[in-house]
Design a protein around this motif. Structure first.
Motif, mmCIF file in Angstrom:
data_model
loop_
_atom_site.group_PDB
_atom_site.id
_atom_site.type_symbol
_atom_site.label_atom_id
_atom_site.label_comp_id
_atom_site.label_asym_id
_atom_site.label_seq_id
_atom_site.Cartn_x
_atom_site.Cartn_y
_atom_site.Cartn_z
ATOM 1 N N VAL A 205 35.534 48.658 41.004
ATOM 2 C CA VAL A 205 36.189 47.898 42.083
ATOM 3 C C VAL A 205 35.773 46.425 42.057
ATOM 4 C CG1 VAL A 205 36.410 49.924 43.576
ATOM 5 C CG2 VAL A 205 34.360 48.490 43.743
ATOM 6 N N THR A 206 35.168 45.980 40.952
ATOM 7 C CA THR A 206 34.679 44.611 40.841
ATOM 8 C C THR A 206 35.365 43.900 39.689
ATOM 9 O OG1 THR A 206 32.508 45.303 41.686
ATOM 10 C CG2 THR A 206 32.621 43.174 40.567
ATOM 11 N N SER A 207 35.774 42.657 39.912
ATOM 12 C CA SER A 207 36.410 41.856 38.865
ATOM 13 C C SER A 207 35.376 40.957 38.203
ATOM 14 C CB SER A 207 37.520 40.990 39.466
ATOM 15 O OG SER A 207 36.959 39.978 40.299
ATOM 16 N N PRO A 208 35.663 40.443 37.010
ATOM 17 C CA PRO A 208 34.744 39.502 36.366
ATOM 18 C C PRO A 208 34.447 38.280 37.237
ATOM 19 C CG PRO A 208 36.312 40.326 34.758
ATOM 20 C CD PRO A 208 36.761 40.832 36.095
ATOM 21 N N MET A 209 35.468 37.777 37.945
ATOM 22 C CA MET A 209 35.256 36.620 38.798
ATOM 23 C C MET A 209 34.272 36.940 39.924
ATOM 24 S SD MET A 209 36.010 33.491 39.002
ATOM 25 C CE MET A 209 35.833 32.139 40.149
ATOM 26 N N GLN A 210 34.366 38.141 40.480
ATOM 27 C CA GLN A 210 33.446 38.538 41.542
ATOM 28 C C GLN A 210 32.018 38.665 41.027
ATOM 29 O OE1 GLN A 210 35.554 42.065 42.774
ATOM 30 N NE2 GLN A 210 36.443 41.051 44.570
ATOM 31 N N ILE A 211 31.883 39.128 39.790
ATOM 32 C CA ILE A 211 30.553 39.205 39.176
ATOM 33 C C ILE A 211 29.937 37.809 39.072
ATOM 34 C CG2 ILE A 211 29.331 39.630 37.011
ATOM 35 C CD1 ILE A 211 29.849 42.181 38.404
#
Length: 296
Positions: A153-159
């Motif tokens: 449920v996590t995108s690269p941008m959120q990481i």
């Protein structure tokens, strides 16, 4: 960015992670207990490599792949195990070889190996899961299923946003609280990044460099958040354009790591925080060039 702003972002990350897990398990309400912090881990100092013995399996001065088993004793087994781990490109939560294979490589008995492993586990260097094996780092607060769920449920941008919220503050605290053993580990990782003969080896030492910064902060709660973030990051597939088989001599991260390392060594908290911000901005520019703009 001020320390208070960083801490505010950190708390938002804590709430977001906790909310995602509660939503997954169907739990609600303020009565749920927060995740307890796991002990922070630091890598111990290791003997210097002998001249002409740079291969990983010669980190403690002999060829482990051809070692002949013989009674080693508890202290000797621990020394050999530390040397073996120091010579491998192992990242956080990477699995170690099975006990039988390690006994052969190190030339120790299974009982001696288990005693040595118990020491490293108490130090937070490794953690063991019955039926699954032994892994690098302190035991994660989340289990593997939770990590996989957060990754889904996590995108690269959120990481990257989460890294910006946490890692500059870790760098600031590392400059404030870092000690000699932390400096040794940072310099080792920085040097090994430059010496890497492949991208895979470089990425392993780069990961360990950031782990060393976090460990130097001496903040167990932030260290736990960093370990969770790192575990989730490793579940994502990053589409990175690599040129050549290894980082070039002028790879931009080398100078960025130098600036960060030297700021921590000087105990310059503001410079360390700013150096980590600049490094993460550079990382985002390379990984997500279409989504950059302004300071991260």
């Amino acid at each position: 960015m001020q320390a208070s702003d960083n801490l505010s972002l950190v708390m938002r990350c804590v709430v977001a992670v906790r909310g995602a897990l509660l939503q997954r398990s169907g739990l609600r309400g303020a009565h749920e207990e927060a995740f307890p912090p796991a002990p922070a881990a630091t890598w111990p100092e290791r003997p210097r490599e002998e001249k002409g013995r740079s291969e990983p399996n010669r980190a403690i001065g002999f060829n482990m792949s051809s070692a002949i088993p013989h009674p080693a004793g508890h202290d000797d087994a621990l020394h050999r195990l530390r040397g073996y781990l120091g010579g491998q490109q192992l990242g956080l939560n990477d699995r170690l070889p099975p006990e039988r294979e390690l006994c052969v490589r190190l030339g120790v008995s299974r009982a001696e190996l288990r005693k040595a492993m118990a020491v490293l586990e108490a130090e937070g260097q490794v953690w063991r899961h019955v039926g699954r094996g032994t892994f690098i780092g302190a035991r994660p607060v989340l289990n593997l299923e939770d990590v996989q769920f957060l990754g889904s449920v996590t995108s690269p941008m959120q990481i990257l946003e989460a890294r910006v919220a946490i890692e500059p503050e870790l760098a600031r605290l590392a400059a404030l609280h870092g000690v000699g053993s932390d400096v040794h580990e940072l310099r080792l990782c920085n040097r090994r990044c430059r010496e890497a003969k492949s991208w895979r080896v470089y990425e392993s030492w780069d990961n360990r460099f950031h782990y060393a910064v976090a460990a130097a902060s001496k903040n167990k709660l932030l260290m736990t958040l960093f370990e969770t973030l790192n575990a989730v990051r490793r579940t994502l597939v990053w589409k990175t354009l690599r040129v050549g088989s290894a980082p070039p001599g002028d790879h931009v991260s080398f100078s960025e790591h130098d600036a960060l390392c030297e700021a921590i060594i000087r105990h310059d908290t503001a410079a360390a925080e700013e150096a980590m911000h600049a490094h993460l901005a550079s990382v985002r520019l390379r990984l997500l060039p279409s989504k950059t703009g302004g300071r991260p």
